[in-house]
Write a protein that holds these residues in place. Structure first.
Motif, short mmCIF file in Angstrom:
data_model
loop_
_atom_site.label_atom_id
_atom_site.label_comp_id
_atom_site.label_asym_id
_atom_site.label_seq_id
_atom_site.Cartn_x
_atom_site.Cartn_y
_atom_site.Cartn_z
N SER A 44 0.83 -1.21 0.00
CA SER A 44 0.00 0.00 0.00
C SER A 44 0.86 1.25 0.00
CB SER A 44 -0.93 -0.01 1.22
OG SER A 44 -1.76 -1.14 1.22
N VAL A 45 1.93 1.25 0.80
CA VAL A 45 2.82 2.42 0.86
C VAL A 45 3.48 2.65 -0.49
CG1 VAL A 45 4.93 3.31 1.88
CG2 VAL A 45 3.19 2.31 3.33
N GLY A 46 3.92 1.57 -1.15
CA GLY A 46 4.56 1.71 -2.45
C GLY A 46 3.62 2.27 -3.51
N LEU A 47 2.40 1.76 -3.56
CA LEU A 47 1.43 2.26 -4.53
C LEU A 47 1.06 3.72 -4.25
CD1 LEU A 47 -0.95 -0.83 -4.82
CD2 LEU A 47 0.62 0.04 -6.56
N ASN A 48 0.91 4.05 -2.97
CA ASN A 48 0.59 5.44 -2.63
C ASN A 48 1.74 6.38 -2.96
OD1 ASN A 48 -0.36 7.82 -1.37
ND2 ASN A 48 -1.51 6.60 0.09
N PHE A 49 2.95 5.91 -2.78
CA PHE A 49 4.12 6.74 -3.12
C PHE A 49 4.16 7.04 -4.62
CE2 PHE A 49 8.54 6.88 -4.62
CZ PHE A 49 8.97 8.03 -3.98
N PHE A 50 3.94 6.02 -5.45
CA PHE A 50 3.94 6.24 -6.90
C PHE A 50 2.77 7.13 -7.32
CE2 PHE A 50 6.59 2.35 -6.95
CZ PHE A 50 7.65 2.86 -7.70
N ALA A 51 1.62 6.96 -6.68
CA ALA A 51 0.49 7.84 -6.99
C ALA A 51 0.80 9.29 -6.67
CB ALA A 51 -0.75 7.38 -6.22
N LEU A 52 1.44 9.52 -5.53
CA LEU A 52 1.81 10.88 -5.15
C LEU A 52 2.86 11.46 -6.09
CD1 LEU A 52 1.44 13.11 -3.02
CD2 LEU A 52 3.22 12.00 -1.66
N LEU A 53 3.84 10.65 -6.47
CA LEU A 53 4.89 11.11 -7.37
C LEU A 53 4.32 11.46 -8.75
CD1 LEU A 53 7.94 11.54 -7.92
CD2 LEU A 53 8.04 9.11 -8.58
N PHE A 54 3.47 10.59 -9.27
CA PHE A 54 2.89 10.84 -10.60
C PHE A 54 1.97 12.06 -10.58
CE2 PHE A 54 3.23 6.05 -11.70
CZ PHE A 54 4.59 6.22 -11.93
N SER A 55 1.20 12.22 -9.51
CA SER A 55 0.27 13.35 -9.46
C SER A 55 1.00 14.69 -9.38
CB SER A 55 -0.67 13.19 -8.26
OG SER A 55 0.07 13.22 -7.04
N ILE A 56 2.06 14.76 -8.57
CA ILE A 56 2.83 16.00 -8.48
C ILE A 56 3.52 16.32 -9.80
CG2 ILE A 56 4.78 17.11 -7.34
CD1 ILE A 56 4.06 15.63 -4.80
#
Length: 300
Positions: free
Chosen positions: A12-24
């Motif tokens: 979950s942390v890994g997926l959330n990290f990539f989601a945050l990186l892509f969104s920014i």
């Protein structure tokens, strides 16, 4: 249980990290939509002799008129452009630099309200992703405490789901605003053809990772609760079985003790009854003598 729960939390942390990186990355870049714009060719000069049209008189012979036989699309240049949430940049036909304009100014008046809603939704999307990411990291720290981990897991799932919904709405609203700007925007900006760029793809990839993180978090919460309830039920059942065994042993000992006590009491009462049995025989002898005496008197 602890290992599998930690693995799910790391996912979950890994997926959330990539989601945050892509969104920014998508939020600050200007490649949501790319394409070409058709602009008239500039007038030829001494510095520019290619990709231009000479409408004037020949400079070597002023009396000689030069005609241009270019028609249709040959009279236009096609310059590249790319647009993001904040800015729209076009290729400068006079030099190699780019000209950027605010996309908010380019949007028609009827679509500016939707564009502002899209901007606010994108910012809230990123903020909620940060909150969910922080809660998931705290869950990893409190992995030894199941109750605290479940609470953090539940809040992280809620924030991640809300951020995903806001991100989806923001992306759809921006697409609607861009299509309206293509039709109703300034004439010098309207694209000849266009398509979605890599920033737009990253925005939807961020949404996909966000929903994957939310589903993984909810799955981890559900599995942890089920495992915890199963272990608790098994523990309670083992306690009940142990209590039943202890109660059975206690009553069995009581019953054996009461039976042995009854046998001892019966064995202690048996000699006394045997000693009292001759007493009635002795007491019956006076009655027999009295009976014989009365019979003798009647005979006399």
């Amino acid at each position: 249980m602890k290992t599998t729960r930690k693995c799910r939390a790391l996912t979950s942390v890994g997926l959330n990290f990539f989601a945050l990186l892509f969104s920014i990355t998508a939020f600050i870049t200007t490649y949501w939509c790319v394409g070409t714009q058709r602009v008239p060719k500039p007038k030829c000069s001494r510095l520019r002799t290619h990709q231009c049209i000479d409408y004037g008189v020949n400079e070597t012979d002023p009396n000689k008129v030069v005609y241009s036989w270019e028609t249709g699309d040959d009279r236009f240049l096609f310059r590249q452009f790319h647009t993001g949430i904040w800015f729209s940049c076009e290729e400068n036909i006079n030099d190699e630099r780019e000209e950027c304009r605010s996309f908010i100014d380019l949007a028609p008046a009827s679509a500016k309200g939707i564009l502002w809603l899209s901007l606010v939704s994108e910012m809230l999307y990123i903020i909620l992703l940060m909150v969910g990411f922080s809660l998931m990291c705290l869950e990893l720290v409190h992995s030894s405490n199941v109750i605290d981990g479940l609470k953090l897991n539940a809040f992280a799932a809620v924030f991640t789901v809300l951020s995903g919904l806001l991100g989806m709405v923001a992306h759809m609203m921006y697409t609607q605003v861009f299509q309206a700007t293509v039709s109703l925007g300034p004439a010098d900006w309207r694209p000849y053809n266009w398509d979605y760029g890599w920033s737009f793809c990253m925005a939807w990839a961020s949404f996909t990772c966000c929903m994957g993180a939310s589903v993984t978090t909810l799955n981890s919460y559900t599995k942890t609760v089920i495992e915890f309830r199963h272990k608790r039920k098994t523990f309670e059942q083992s306690i009940r079985e142990e209590q039943a065994r202890e109660a059975f042993g206690y009553f069995r000992e009581r019953s054996v003790h009461s039976i042995s006590k009854s046998v001892d009491d019966y064995a202690g009462q048996t000699p006394k009854s045997s000693r009292k049995s001759p007493v009635p025989a002795l007491s019956s002898s006076p009655d027999l003598s009295d009976t014989t005496g009365s019979l003798g008197e009647e005979q006399c």
